[in-house]
Write a protein that holds these residues in place. Structure first.
Motif, short mmCIF file in Angstrom:
data_model
loop_
_atom_site.label_atom_id
_atom_site.label_comp_id
_atom_site.label_asym_id
_atom_site.label_seq_id
_atom_site.Cartn_x
_atom_site.Cartn_y
_atom_site.Cartn_z
N TYR C 230 0.84 -1.19 0.00
CA TYR C 230 0.00 0.00 0.00
C TYR C 230 0.87 1.25 0.00
O TYR C 230 0.65 2.20 -0.75
N HIS C 231 1.85 1.24 0.89
CA HIS C 231 2.73 2.40 0.99
C HIS C 231 3.40 2.70 -0.34
O HIS C 231 3.43 3.84 -0.80
N LYS C 232 3.90 1.65 -0.96
CA LYS C 232 4.63 1.82 -2.22
C LYS C 232 3.73 2.32 -3.34
O LYS C 232 4.09 3.21 -4.12
N GLN C 233 2.51 1.77 -3.39
CA GLN C 233 1.61 2.11 -4.49
C GLN C 233 0.83 3.41 -4.27
O GLN C 233 0.60 4.17 -5.19
N TYR C 234 0.40 3.64 -3.02
CA TYR C 234 -0.53 4.75 -2.78
C TYR C 234 -0.13 5.67 -1.63
O TYR C 234 -0.81 6.65 -1.35
N GLY C 235 0.94 5.33 -0.94
CA GLY C 235 1.33 6.13 0.24
C GLY C 235 2.12 7.36 -0.15
O GLY C 235 2.62 7.49 -1.28
N LEU C 236 2.23 8.27 0.80
CA LEU C 236 3.13 9.41 0.61
C LEU C 236 4.51 8.97 1.06
O LEU C 236 4.88 9.05 2.23
N THR C 237 5.25 8.46 0.09
CA THR C 237 6.62 8.01 0.37
C THR C 237 7.56 9.22 0.41
O THR C 237 7.19 10.33 0.01
N ILE C 238 8.75 8.96 0.88
CA ILE C 238 9.76 10.03 0.90
C ILE C 238 9.99 10.57 -0.51
O ILE C 238 10.16 11.77 -0.70
N GLU C 239 9.96 9.67 -1.51
CA GLU C 239 10.16 10.11 -2.90
C GLU C 239 9.00 10.98 -3.38
O GLU C 239 9.20 12.01 -4.01
N ARG C 240 7.79 10.54 -3.10
CA ARG C 240 6.63 11.30 -3.60
C ARG C 240 6.55 12.69 -2.95
O ARG C 240 6.09 13.63 -3.58
N GLU C 241 6.96 12.78 -1.70
CA GLU C 241 6.90 14.09 -1.03
C GLU C 241 7.70 15.12 -1.84
O GLU C 241 7.35 16.30 -1.88
N LYS C 242 8.77 14.65 -2.49
CA LYS C 242 9.64 15.56 -3.26
C LYS C 242 8.94 16.09 -4.51
O LYS C 242 9.39 17.07 -5.11
N LEU C 243 7.87 15.41 -4.91
CA LEU C 243 7.10 15.88 -6.07
C LEU C 243 6.16 17.03 -5.71
O LEU C 243 5.61 17.70 -6.59
N MET C 244 5.93 17.24 -4.43
CA MET C 244 4.93 18.23 -4.00
C MET C 244 5.36 19.66 -4.34
O MET C 244 6.53 19.97 -4.39
N LYS C 245 4.36 20.52 -4.58
CA LYS C 245 4.65 21.94 -4.81
C LYS C 245 5.34 22.54 -3.58
O LYS C 245 5.13 22.07 -2.46
N PRO C 246 6.10 23.61 -3.78
CA PRO C 246 6.86 24.18 -2.65
C PRO C 246 6.00 24.52 -1.43
O PRO C 246 6.40 24.24 -0.31
N GLU C 247 4.81 25.11 -1.65
CA GLU C 247 4.00 25.56 -0.52
C GLU C 247 2.93 24.55 -0.10
O GLU C 247 2.14 24.84 0.79
N ALA C 248 2.91 23.40 -0.76
CA ALA C 248 1.83 22.43 -0.46
C ALA C 248 2.00 21.84 0.93
O ALA C 248 3.13 21.72 1.45
N ILE C 249 0.87 21.49 1.52
CA ILE C 249 0.90 20.93 2.88
C ILE C 249 0.32 19.52 2.89
O ILE C 249 -0.39 19.10 1.98
N ILE C 250 0.64 18.80 3.98
CA ILE C 250 0.18 17.42 4.19
C ILE C 250 -0.82 17.41 5.34
O ILE C 250 -0.56 17.98 6.40
N MET C 251 -1.94 16.73 5.10
CA MET C 251 -2.94 16.57 6.18
C MET C 251 -3.34 15.10 6.30
O MET C 251 -3.21 14.33 5.35
N HIS C 252 -3.81 14.73 7.47
CA HIS C 252 -4.25 13.35 7.74
C HIS C 252 -5.13 13.43 8.98
O HIS C 252 -4.76 14.08 9.95
#
Lengths: 314, 314, 314
Positions: C230-252
């Protein structure tokens, strides 16, 4: 000398009227609070919503601090006895304690040995004095008297803490108490058989139709009735309600098994005082707590003689 | 810099005396309250009556607000870790937290990462600092000193949080600590065998006979003793009590297994300080909470730097 | 007319902004308390740390009295219905009630029949309005607007109370909502498939990456994913976080399954607002309670028309 509240049997008539009078005043807005921080604890060894919440409400309305206690997460799980649990709470400074316990007369092992007043919130199949008192308050509110009233207590009499307490106290206060329900659930040891009536007659003659909860959880074996059969034979059906006197009221200690003891649509009908009983329960418990606390005289090591400093105001 | 209270080992001698001094003042009626609303939570992952109720009482006497927390109905049931539970409570504004947990040194994963002070209410077979402190308070109250006293710690030493903490701290304060009980329950890794004494000798020589609870719930396998055998071989029997020095006292962290560690009739005898210990527990915990709160300096996001506004009054 | 808070769908846009405005003021220190004792109860029929503690905190910050209620030790164990439990609490004087219940739209059997406001703390797979409101508060705090924002809701959409509520309300407020996660968990009945995006694209375009908890406890059968998959396919991995826009935020909404929905090290990273959401939850719930209480007008038998005497102060 501690003022426990253990059974209605041991309350003198003037004590009963004193509690009812205070309860009425509380219902009319009387304020009464101890002059200093007073601590209570509610020890419920059996499930309860009404009684426990009602004490919790009463305590907060009196400005008391409530020390939380949950049996499931207490040292009762390590085998601690009731006596040691109560002594512990006394030692840490609890000033009065409310107890519901599955054992009949659990308080016999406490009275004379603990130094804080005990208010009985229900013991096994024994007593439930604050329930009796709130029933009395509700009846008195309605009729302004007890003498001459005909009270029909109907249902699971043997397993009911309420039936026993109420029968005794209402008789002492001048009411006529009769019983109805399944004969095999009738406890002929403590209650005179001459008081037993067929269900339709009981309902026809009563000023107060007091239904008892079928206590599934206390029956040792599966009952001999289906819910449907019980309702038809002994419940307050829509048809039977029409037999009631014009001014007669319906009471039930709740929780109600709807369509067993009483038809669903009657629970909140005009005659029903079922939710009024719950409201009155808070005022009666405020009065019971006041009575216990204002008679405290240095019984607790930590909080000696503070009763003299209690404030009264209306 | 947060003022946790995790183990007695890390308390300096002057810190211990400071806590005992505050506790004594609280027992004499000192008032101390934060100047603004302060929130605490008591996280008990193991059953407890004494310790939990005692913290609840201490918190209310200090005017703190207690956010209820029950493990059985919390997100711990969804697999939430202790760290995430504590961070959650910190985030919603809890200012100090009391934790009892079955894992030894559970606090190692929290310290340095959470921003609220932790008061250890017991960790696994590890530490129980407020129990140690209340034991110290009770001994000091009795003798006015620690140096030269002979303290016998008797019983289930390996499984006892109290034995370890008390042995260390009492030694540092100048007392002589000896041990007794079943040799197979003696933990020869952390405690010197030279301190071990046969039971009758230990009881004869002690100023304080400190009995430990047989922790049935911590023994991996069924103990090798019946209750009767344990009592006869290692318990404080009625006969052994007669061997005690005239001024010697009896202590036990409770809950007591009556007629196992101690004869039923001795639990409340003149020498017993068992219920006095519980009373003192409240004062010690008030002192521990005061210490944690008055050192808070902007650690909590929501409630920064309020410690400067705390009021002291006596 | 009672002011329930049941779903965000039924809140008008101006009501939403009113709650957010009050919540912001509470976060800045606004004081608001009823002029007299007000009683609440929190009925949680499902485990909760965050939501329950947050309401408990909000209630105490508003000076409300909280009547304790634990399902495990209530008359629910004797078969009492939700309706009868709520009527009981109303009868004893509770002025407002918070309920979490496993049944979708449990409140449909209450509204119109009870006389106290209900605040929905989560119903089955249905709604969780205070969670939505705290999410809105967190987003507004960050960006000062909703219009034009791209919000990616990622994960277990079908079982999530949050996904449904948030998608609706954010769209009404002008944001663009897209979804990602396992397609088989996508609820194509209530959500347009045209909004579905592959995970990497969703994360790249979003201003807010809103991860949903994998609700193991709601899946009828074992999920088709290992945590690792699940983490690999759909999670916010360390790699995917780097794709985020500069000002984007994470919520959960939490509790987080670390290394499933989100890499452990990202939970408290600079972009994460996960603990900020919890802090905001208290302010939003204070605002929701204020709204329910200041609109009370004689609905409760015991406490009529007290809303006029409520005090406002800042």
């Amino acid at each position: 000398m501690l003022t426990h509240l253990l059974t209605t049997n041991e309350l003198k008539v003037e004590e009963i009227y004193q509690i009812l009078s205070d309860a009425r005043k509380f219902s009319e807005g009387m304020k009464w609070q101890p002059a200093k921080q007073v601590f209570t604890a509610n020890l419920f060894f059996e499930p309860s919503t009404r009684t426990k919440s009602s004490f919790d409400m009463a305590e907060r309305k009196l400005g008391l601090e409530v020390i939380p206690f949950e049996v499931l997460t207490s040292s009762v799980q390590k085998g601690e006895t009731l006596y040691d649990t109560v002594k512990t709470l006394e030692s840490i400074g609890v000033n009065a304690i409310v107890i519901r316990h599955q054992q009949d007369r659990y308080f016999d092992e406490l009275v004379g040995k603990v130094n804080i007043p005990i208010i009985n919130g229900g013991d096994g199949c024994g007593h439930h004095p604050t329930q009796s008192l709130l029933d009395l308050m509700t009846i008195y509110q309605e009729f302004g008297r007890f003498s001459g009233l005909n009270i029909a207590i109907i249902g699971d009499i043997r397993h009911s803490r309420v039936a026993r307490s109420n029968a005794d106290v209402l008789t002492r206060l001048g009411a006529e108490v009769i019983f109805s329900g399944p004969e095999e659930w009738f406890d002929n040891q403590s209650l005179s058989l001459s008081k037993f009536r067929p269900i339709d007659q009981a309902i026809k003659e009563a000023d107060v139709v007091m239904l008892l909860r079928v206590q599934h959880e206390r029956h040792q074996q599966k009952g001999s009735f289906t819910a449907h059969d019980y309702h038809k034979q002994y419940g307050l059906t829509i048809e039977r309600e029409k037999l009631m006197k014009p001014e007669a009221i319906i009471m039930h200690p709740a929780p109600v098994n709807r369509n067993v003891e009483i038809a669903d649509s009657l629970v909140e009908c005009k005659r029903s005082r079922i939710f009024k009983q719950m409201e009155n329960g808070v005022y009666v418990r405020m009065a019971a707590l006041k009575r216990a606390l204002e008679n405290l005289e240095g019984g607790n090591n930590n909080e000696t003689a503070y009763s003299k400093r209690l404030l009264h105001s209306i």
